[in-house]
Structures are given as structure tokens and as C-alpha cells.
Design a protein around this motif. Sequence first.
Motif, PDB file in Angstrom:
ATOM      1  N   VAL A 115       1.489  -1.240   0.040  1.00  0.00           N
ATOM      2  CA  VAL A 115      -0.050   0.062  -0.397  1.00  0.00           C
ATOM      3  C   VAL A 115       0.579   1.135   0.009  1.00  0.00           C
ATOM      4  CG1 VAL A 115      -1.828  -1.022   1.254  1.00  0.00           C
ATOM      5  CG2 VAL A 115      -0.194  -0.106   2.694  1.00  0.00           C
ATOM      6  N   ALA A 116       0.937   2.543  -0.844  1.00  0.00           N
ATOM      7  CA  ALA A 116       1.208   3.580  -0.285  1.00  0.00           C
ATOM      8  C   ALA A 116       0.296   5.191  -0.489  1.00  0.00           C
ATOM      9  CB  ALA A 116       2.075   3.429  -2.239  1.00  0.00           C
ATOM     10  N   ALA A 117       0.805   6.023  -0.198  1.00  0.00           N
ATOM     11  CA  ALA A 117       0.329   6.856   0.355  1.00  0.00           C
ATOM     12  C   ALA A 117       0.809   8.094  -1.188  1.00  0.00           C
ATOM     13  CB  ALA A 117       0.452   7.483   1.674  1.00  0.00           C
ATOM     14  N   LEU A 118      -0.103   8.581  -1.059  1.00  0.00           N
ATOM     15  CA  LEU A 118       0.035   9.452  -2.407  1.00  0.00           C
ATOM     16  C   LEU A 118      -0.125  10.354  -1.774  1.00  0.00           C
ATOM     17  CD1 LEU A 118       0.724  11.008  -4.802  1.00  0.00           C
ATOM     18  CD2 LEU A 118      -1.251  10.534  -5.849  1.00  0.00           C
ATOM     19  N   CYS A 119       1.276  11.462  -1.207  1.00  0.00           N
ATOM     20  CA  CYS A 119       0.735  12.831  -0.220  1.00  0.00           C
ATOM     21  C   CYS A 119       0.752  13.541  -0.494  1.00  0.00           C
ATOM     22  CB  CYS A 119       1.668  13.118   0.063  1.00  0.00           C
ATOM     23  SG  CYS A 119       1.750  10.770   1.873  1.00  0.00           S
ATOM     24  N   THR A 120      -0.349  14.547  -1.052  1.00  0.00           N
ATOM     25  CA  THR A 120      -0.518  15.722  -1.577  1.00  0.00           C
ATOM     26  C   THR A 120      -0.259  17.501  -0.898  1.00  0.00           C
ATOM     27  OG1 THR A 120      -2.842  15.198  -2.175  1.00  0.00           O
ATOM     28  CG2 THR A 120      -1.683  14.420  -3.233  1.00  0.00           C
ATOM     29  N   ARG A 121      -0.784  18.437  -1.291  1.00  0.00           N
ATOM     30  CA  ARG A 121      -0.356  19.266  -0.626  1.00  0.00           C
ATOM     31  C   ARG A 121      -1.106  20.276  -1.860  1.00  0.00           C
ATOM     32  NH1 ARG A 121       4.411  21.898   1.571  1.00  0.00           N
ATOM     33  NH2 ARG A 121       5.694  22.672  -0.953  1.00  0.00           N
ATOM     34  N   PRO A 164       7.594  -9.187  -8.311  1.00  0.00           N
ATOM     35  CA  PRO A 164       6.360  -8.614  -8.435  1.00  0.00           C
ATOM     36  C   PRO A 164       5.523  -8.089  -7.384  1.00  0.00           C
ATOM     37  CG  PRO A 164       6.311 -10.873  -9.164  1.00  0.00           C
ATOM     38  CD  PRO A 164       6.836 -11.256  -8.486  1.00  0.00           C
ATOM     39  N   VAL A 165       5.285  -7.385  -7.483  1.00  0.00           N
ATOM     40  CA  VAL A 165       4.466  -6.249  -6.142  1.00  0.00           C
ATOM     41  C   VAL A 165       3.792  -5.342  -6.971  1.00  0.00           C
ATOM     42  CG1 VAL A 165       4.283  -5.114  -4.246  1.00  0.00           C
ATOM     43  CG2 VAL A 165       6.293  -6.113  -4.782  1.00  0.00           C
ATOM     44  N   ASP A 166       2.292  -5.608  -6.630  1.00  0.00           N
ATOM     45  CA  ASP A 166       0.933  -4.628  -6.774  1.00  0.00           C
ATOM     46  C   ASP A 166       0.663  -3.880  -5.962  1.00  0.00           C
ATOM     47  OD1 ASP A 166       0.696  -5.635  -9.103  1.00  0.00           O
ATOM     48  OD2 ASP A 166      -0.920  -7.351  -8.483  1.00  0.00           O
ATOM     49  N   VAL A 167       0.398  -2.170  -5.652  1.00  0.00           N
ATOM     50  CA  VAL A 167       0.664  -1.241  -5.363  1.00  0.00           C
ATOM     51  C   VAL A 167      -0.468  -0.492  -4.995  1.00  0.00           C
ATOM     52  CG1 VAL A 167       2.195   0.584  -3.495  1.00  0.00           C
ATOM     53  CG2 VAL A 167       3.614  -0.730  -4.945  1.00  0.00           C
ATOM     54  N   THR A 168      -0.987  -0.635  -4.129  1.00  0.00           N
ATOM     55  CA  THR A 168      -2.228   0.455  -4.444  1.00  0.00           C
ATOM     56  C   THR A 168      -2.757   1.222  -2.977  1.00  0.00           C
ATOM     57  OG1 THR A 168      -4.337  -2.275  -3.908  1.00  0.00           O
ATOM     58  CG2 THR A 168      -5.223  -0.571  -3.289  1.00  0.00           C
ATOM     59  N   VAL A 169      -2.478   2.259  -3.930  1.00  0.00           N
ATOM     60  CA  VAL A 169      -2.374   3.874  -4.318  1.00  0.00           C
ATOM     61  C   VAL A 169      -3.463   4.895  -3.097  1.00  0.00           C
ATOM     62  CG1 VAL A 169      -1.471   5.947  -4.722  1.00  0.00           C
ATOM     63  CG2 VAL A 169      -0.932   3.722  -5.529  1.00  0.00           C
ATOM     64  N   PHE A 170      -2.993   5.739  -1.864  1.00  0.00           N
ATOM     65  CA  PHE A 170      -4.067   6.053  -1.739  1.00  0.00           C
ATOM     66  C   PHE A 170      -3.784   7.143  -1.152  1.00  0.00           C
ATOM     67  CE2 PHE A 170      -4.844   1.512   0.385  1.00  0.00           C
ATOM     68  CZ  PHE A 170      -6.293   1.411   0.120  1.00  0.00           C
ATOM     69  N   GLU A 171      -4.580   8.706  -2.278  1.00  0.00           N
ATOM     70  CA  GLU A 171      -4.305   9.708  -1.813  1.00  0.00           C
ATOM     71  C   GLU A 171      -4.683  10.385  -0.520  1.00  0.00           C
ATOM     72  OE1 GLU A 171      -5.393  14.660  -3.779  1.00  0.00           O
ATOM     73  OE2 GLU A 171      -6.609  12.125  -5.172  1.00  0.00           O
ATOM     74  N   THR A 172      -3.935  11.211  -0.539  1.00  0.00           N
ATOM     75  CA  THR A 172      -3.755  11.624   2.042  1.00  0.00           C
ATOM     76  C   THR A 172      -3.385  12.986   1.020  1.00  0.00           C
ATOM     77  OG1 THR A 172      -2.488   9.432   1.816  1.00  0.00           O
ATOM     78  CG2 THR A 172      -1.928  10.910   3.441  1.00  0.00           C
ATOM     79  N   GLU A 173      -4.637  13.482   2.032  1.00  0.00           N
ATOM     80  CA  GLU A 173      -3.550  15.241   1.855  1.00  0.00           C
ATOM     81  C   GLU A 173      -3.067  15.476   3.315  1.00  0.00           C
ATOM     82  OE1 GLU A 173      -6.815  19.351   2.313  1.00  0.00           O
ATOM     83  OE2 GLU A 173      -7.469  17.543   2.544  1.00  0.00           O
ATOM     84  N   VAL A 174      -1.422  16.045   3.087  1.00  0.00           N
ATOM     85  CA  VAL A 174      -0.676  16.068   4.233  1.00  0.00           C
ATOM     86  C   VAL A 174      -1.749  17.669   4.943  1.00  0.00           C
ATOM     87  CG1 VAL A 174       1.308  16.991   4.565  1.00  0.00           C
ATOM     88  CG2 VAL A 174       0.611  14.814   2.957  1.00  0.00           C
ATOM     89  N   LYS A 175      -1.646  16.841   6.304  1.00  0.00           N
ATOM     90  CA  LYS A 175      -1.820  18.644   7.109  1.00  0.00           C
ATOM     91  C   LYS A 175      -0.947  18.682   7.455  1.00  0.00           C
ATOM     92  CE  LYS A 175      -6.141  18.290   6.125  1.00  0.00           C
ATOM     93  NZ  LYS A 175      -6.688  20.133   5.316  1.00  0.00           N
ATOM     94  N   GLN A 176       0.003  18.272   8.286  1.00  0.00           N
ATOM     95  CA  GLN A 176       1.611  18.797   8.914  1.00  0.00           C
ATOM     96  C   GLN A 176       2.155  17.714   8.446  1.00  0.00           C
ATOM     97  OE1 GLN A 176       0.747  18.095  13.156  1.00  0.00           O
ATOM     98  NE2 GLN A 176       2.982  19.702  13.944  1.00  0.00           N
ATOM     99  N   LEU A 177       2.995  18.226   8.048  1.00  0.00           N
ATOM    100  CA  LEU A 177       4.464  17.199   8.454  1.00  0.00           C
ATOM    101  C   LEU A 177       5.563  17.751   9.018  1.00  0.00           C
ATOM    102  CD1 LEU A 177       5.539  15.631   5.964  1.00  0.00           C
ATOM    103  CD2 LEU A 177       6.717  17.351   5.048  1.00  0.00           C
ATOM    104  N   VAL A 178       6.760  16.834   9.830  1.00  0.00           N
ATOM    105  CA  VAL A 178       7.813  16.969  10.904  1.00  0.00           C
ATOM    106  C   VAL A 178       8.963  16.555  10.247  1.00  0.00           C
ATOM    107  CG1 VAL A 178       6.114  17.493  12.779  1.00  0.00           C
ATOM    108  CG2 VAL A 178       6.874  15.181  12.446  1.00  0.00           C
ATOM    109  N   ASP A 179      10.104  17.225  10.212  1.00  0.00           N
ATOM    110  CA  ASP A 179      11.266  16.920  10.697  1.00  0.00           C
ATOM    111  C   ASP A 179      12.094  15.474  11.138  1.00  0.00           C
ATOM    112  OD1 ASP A 179      11.228  18.466   8.719  1.00  0.00           O
ATOM    113  OD2 ASP A 179      12.308  20.617   9.609  1.00  0.00           O
ATOM    114  N   ASP A 180      11.771  14.896  12.250  1.00  0.00           N
ATOM    115  CA  ASP A 180      11.641  14.052  13.522  1.00  0.00           C
ATOM    116  C   ASP A 180      11.429  13.262  12.989  1.00  0.00           C
ATOM    117  OD1 ASP A 180      13.015  12.540  15.214  1.00  0.00           O
ATOM    118  OD2 ASP A 180      11.871  13.586  16.783  1.00  0.00           O
TER     119      ASP A 180
END
Length: 152
Positions: free
Chosen positions: A25-31, A103-119
Motif C-alpha cells: 500500500v502507498a500514500a500519495l501525499c498531496t498538498r 512482483p508487487v502490486d501497490v494500491t495507492v491512496f491519496e493523502t492530503e497532508v496537514k502537518q509534516l515534521v522533520d523528526d
Amino acid sequence: MTNALKTAFDSVIAPMLRRPRRIQVAALCTREKMGATEVLLITSRDTGRWVLPKGWPINGLDAPGAALREAWEEAGVKEANINSEPVGIYGYAKRLDGGLEVPVDVTVFETEVKQLVDDFPEAEERTRKWVPAQEAAGMVNEPQLQAILREM
């Protein structure tokens, strides 16, 4: 090998010898930035190529929940709204420890990012970058993922 034997091998035996496709599974992180959609890409740990945060399913979490956990561990996504319906699926060859490719199939979920941290857990192992979706399509290797990004 006769034609009949080759046909039997190609249609019956060869498929049984292939490795089954695995699921990630993957997160398609967007803003949104100045009216345009940007995508968060990260580098893979092994080759340094640009990828989405992704990983194997996690016991106790549904697919979007597992994708969101990967976004935290690999990219520092602290707070986000993840869509429960996937935006697409793409395939790639995953190199496992020891060099075996599966071989891998990746299911992608759109993810609206509200907060991103450096740690975050893999901060020292990855680079991350916000880029316009169309630019991101040119940075990833997988044709099906490129198509998903171009549709954004």
C-alpha cells in the motif's frame, strides 16, 4: 520441444513457476500550493530513486491505515486526511534482502497532508521533496504510477 509440448508448457506449467504477486500500500501525499497540486516524493533506501511512501500490509490496520503509517515512518507525515478509496494500482519488481526480485502490486491512496515534521523514524535514511504532480510523473520509474500522477 514439439509445438504441442511448448504450448502446454507456456499455458500450464510456466504460470505455476512464476512467483505470485505480492501486495503493498502507498500514500500519495498531496498538498495545494498556489492553486496547483504538489506531491511528496521520497527516495528509496536502496537505490535512491524517487518513490511514494509505501510498504507491506500491517496487522490490525486496514489498507489506508497501513499507507498512512508508512507515510509517517518514511516521510514524516504527522497529520493527514487519507482517502479510503484507492486512486489506482501500479506494479513494480521489489528486490528482497538477498537479491530475489518479486512482483508487487501497490494500491495507492491519496493523502492530503496537514502537518509534516522533520523528526520521523526514517529521516536519516531518506530525502523528501514536494513537486508538482506533473513533474513527479517524470521523476518516478513505474509507468502505471506515472499515469496516476499525470491524472492529478
